[in-house]
Enzyme design. Structure first.
Site, mmCIF file in Angstrom:
data_model
loop_
_atom_site.group_PDB
_atom_site.id
_atom_site.type_symbol
_atom_site.label_atom_id
_atom_site.label_comp_id
_atom_site.label_asym_id
_atom_site.label_seq_id
_atom_site.Cartn_x
_atom_site.Cartn_y
_atom_site.Cartn_z
ATOM 1 N N HIS A 49 29.351 28.248 -14.347
ATOM 2 C CA HIS A 49 29.380 29.211 -13.585
ATOM 3 C C HIS A 49 30.737 30.027 -13.146
ATOM 4 O O HIS A 49 31.046 30.773 -12.541
ATOM 5 C CB HIS A 49 28.750 28.917 -12.095
ATOM 6 C CG HIS A 49 29.563 28.107 -11.284
ATOM 7 N ND1 HIS A 49 29.797 26.830 -11.752
ATOM 8 C CD2 HIS A 49 30.427 28.360 -10.272
ATOM 9 C CE1 HIS A 49 30.441 26.188 -10.786
ATOM 10 N NE2 HIS A 49 31.159 27.021 -9.941
HETATM 11 N N1 UDP Z 1 24.388 21.671 -7.546
HETATM 12 C C1 UDP Z 1 23.081 21.680 -7.064
HETATM 13 N N2 UDP Z 1 22.007 22.332 -7.793
HETATM 14 C C2 UDP Z 1 22.499 22.959 -8.943
HETATM 15 C C3 UDP Z 1 23.842 22.763 -9.393
HETATM 16 C C4 UDP Z 1 24.704 22.189 -8.684
HETATM 17 O O1 UDP Z 1 22.905 21.031 -5.975
HETATM 18 O O2 UDP Z 1 21.583 23.432 -9.440
HETATM 19 C C5 UDP Z 1 25.357 20.898 -6.765
HETATM 20 C C6 UDP Z 1 26.260 19.727 -7.594
HETATM 21 O O3 UDP Z 1 25.467 18.617 -7.650
HETATM 22 C C7 UDP Z 1 27.459 19.600 -6.626
HETATM 23 C C8 UDP Z 1 27.623 21.113 -6.421
HETATM 24 O O4 UDP Z 1 26.558 21.733 -6.323
HETATM 25 O O5 UDP Z 1 27.026 18.771 -5.794
HETATM 26 C C9 UDP Z 1 28.771 21.745 -7.184
HETATM 27 O O6 UDP Z 1 28.684 23.143 -6.932
HETATM 28 P P1 UDP Z 1 29.157 23.982 -7.889
HETATM 29 O O7 UDP Z 1 29.315 23.670 -9.370
HETATM 30 O O8 UDP Z 1 28.503 25.279 -7.615
HETATM 31 O O9 UDP Z 1 30.682 24.289 -7.369
HETATM 32 P P2 UDP Z 1 32.076 23.726 -7.749
HETATM 33 O O10 UDP Z 1 32.052 22.249 -7.735
HETATM 34 O O11 UDP Z 1 32.456 23.975 -9.263
HETATM 35 O O12 UDP Z 1 33.004 24.406 -6.760
#
Ligand code: UDP
Length: 353
Positions: free
Chosen positions: A200
Site C-alpha cells: 500500500h
Molecule cells: N493489517 C490488518 N489487515 C490487513 C492488513 C494489515 O489487520 O488486511 C494490520 C497489520 O497486521 C498491522 C497493521 O494493519 O497490524 C499495519 O497497517 P498498515 O500496513 O496499513 O500500515 P503501516 O504499518 O505500514 O503503517
C-alpha cells in the site's frame, strides 16, 4: 490525569487497542479518544474497534481523502478546538500518518504536552510523507517513546534531549501477544501453503510502472505457490486505474481483513512479502521470514539479523529471493522490540514526566 489520544489509521487502531486499554485500567487516568476519520471503510476502521475491544471514540472528525497539507490542516483545526475544550494533560499520538502530525501540531498550538509513541524511527527517504510526519512530530514532542535502540540513536544524532526519550519497546509486540489467542481464520478459503502479501505504500502504488512490475512479480510467484493479498483500498484504486485484471486465477485478492484474521494469516503463511512497516515486525513475531518490497526500512535490526530482506521492485530479484526463502527453515529468537509490556512503560512515563 487526562490523556487525549489521536488515532485515524489502521495501524493506530492496533496500537491504541493496547495503550488505551492500559490507560483505562490505570487508576487516576482518563483517556479521551479522537478518531480523525483518515481510514473510514468498515474493514479498515470499525472492524478493528469491534474485534479488539477498542471503545467508541469520543470525537470523530470525518476528515479523509484529501491531499496531505489540506488533510493535516483540517484535522488540526478541529483538534485545536477539542484540545481547548478538553484541556488534557497530554496529547498522545502514534506513528507517522497525517493524523499523527495533525494531533502533534494541535497539541503544540495549544501548549499541551505531547507524547509520540513509535518515535525516533527513520527510513532516511526524504520522499516519504511518513518520514516528514515523524520527524516533524518528534521535533515538537515532550516525551518520545521509542521502540528500539536504533531509534534512540537516531534521536541522539539529531540533537534531541535524551531526557525526553524513553525506550519502551514496541507496542505492536504487546498487541501480537495479547491478541494471539484470539487469532481466527478469515471466512475465505485459504490454501494450506501460501505467501502472504500486503502492498500500500505510495512509492509502490502511485507509479504505474512500479505497480505493474510488482504485480508481475506476484503473478510469477503464484506459478509455484499461492499468493494471498488482502487488498488495501489505495492499491485497489490504483489497480483499477491501470485496468489490472482482478479475475486472474493466480493471485488470491481478498478484502482487507481484521487484525485477528491477519494474525491467523501471519501464523499460517510460508513467507511474508510486504511494504508495510507494521507487517515487517509482525512477520518476525510470527517467526516468518519477510521480504520487504522497498529499498529501505525503519526496522533495520530485522535486516541485520537476516529475518528481513529489502528487495525493491525488480521482478527477477523478488521472484528468485522468494523461491529461495520458501526453502529456508525458520530460525528465530525473540529478543527484539522489548518484552511485550511497552504499553505499561508508556503509561509509567506519562505519569512520571
Ligand atoms: N493489517 C490488518 N489487515 C490487513 C492488513 C494489515 O489487520 O488486511 C494490520 C497489520 O497486521 C498491522 C497493521 O494493519 O497490524 C499495519 O497497517 P498498515 O500496513 O496499513 O500500515 P503501516 O504499518 O505500514 O503503517
Amino acid at each position: 490525569m487526562k490523556i487525549l489520544s489521536v488515532i485515524g489509521a489502521r495501524p493506530q487502531f492496533v496500537k491504541a487497542a493496547v495503550v488505551s486499554a492500559k490507560i483505562a485500567r490505570t487508576p487516576g487516568l482518563e483517556d479521551v479518544l479522537v478518531h480523525t476519520g483518515q481510514h473510514f471503510d468498515a474493514n479498515m476502521s470499525q472492524l478493528f474497534f469491534e474485534e479488539m475491544g477498542l471503545r467508541k471514540p469520543d470525537y470523530y472528525l470525518g476528515v479523509h481523502s484529501l491531499p496531505h497539507e489540506a488533510m493535516v490542516q483540517q484535522m488540526q483545526e478541529q483538534m485545536v478546538e477539542i484540545v481547548e475544550k478538553e484541556r488534557p494533560d497530554w496529547v498522545l499520538v502514534y506513528g507517522d500518518t497525517d493524523s499523527t502530525l495533525a494531533g502533534a501540531r494541535a497539541a503544540h498550538a495549544c501548549g499541551v504536552k505531547l507524547c509520540h509513541v513509535e518515535a525516533g524511527l527513520r527510513s532516511f527517504n526524504t520522499q516519504m510523507q511518513e518520514e516528514f510526519n515523524r520527524i516533524q512530530t518528534d521535533r515538537i514532542s515532550d516525551l518520545l517513546c521509542v521502540p528500539t535502540e536504533v531509534a534512540v540513536e537516531n534521536l541522539r544524532r539529531e540533537g534531541v534531549d535524551l531526557c525526553k526519550v524513553v525506550l519502551t519497546g514496541d507496542v505492536m509486540k504487546d498487541a501480537a501477544y495479547v491478541f494471539a489467542p484470539l487469532a481466527r481464520k478469515p471466512q475465505t478459503d485459504i490454501p494450506d501453503k501460501f505467501v502472504l502479501c500486503t502492498l500500500h505504500r505510495a512509492e509502490n502504488t502511485d507509479n504505474p510502472d512500479v505497480l505493474k512490475e510488482l504485480m508481475l512479480s506476484l503473478e510469477l510467484i503464484a506459478e509455484f505457490v499461492p499468493v494471498v493479498l488482502p487488498l488495501h483500498p489505495r492499491t485497489k484504486n490504483k489497480l483499477n486505474e491501470i485496468a489490472y485484471p482482478f479475475d486472474t486465477s493466480r493471485l488470491m485478492f481478498i478484502d482487507p481483513v481484521g487484525y485477528l484474521e491477519m494474525l491467523y494469516l501471519l501464523n499460517h503463511c510460508a513467507l511474508v512479502l510486504t511494504d508495510s512497516g507494521g507487517v515487517q515486525k509482525e512477520a518476525y513475531f510470527a517467526h516468518k521470514y519477510c521480504l520487504t518490497l522497498r529499498k529501505e526500512t525503519e526496522w533495520v535490526e530485522l535486516c541485520a539479523r537476516g529475518y528481513n530482506h529489502l528487495l525493491g521492485h525488480n521482478h527477477v530479484d523478488i521472484v528468485t529471493t522468494t523461491r529461495n526463502f520458501l526453502e529456508m527453515p525458520p530460525v528465530f529468537s525473540d529478543d527484539l522490540y522489548g518484552d511485550g509490556h511497552a504499553a505499561r512503560k508508556i503509561v509509567q512515563a506519562l505519569l512520571q514526566l
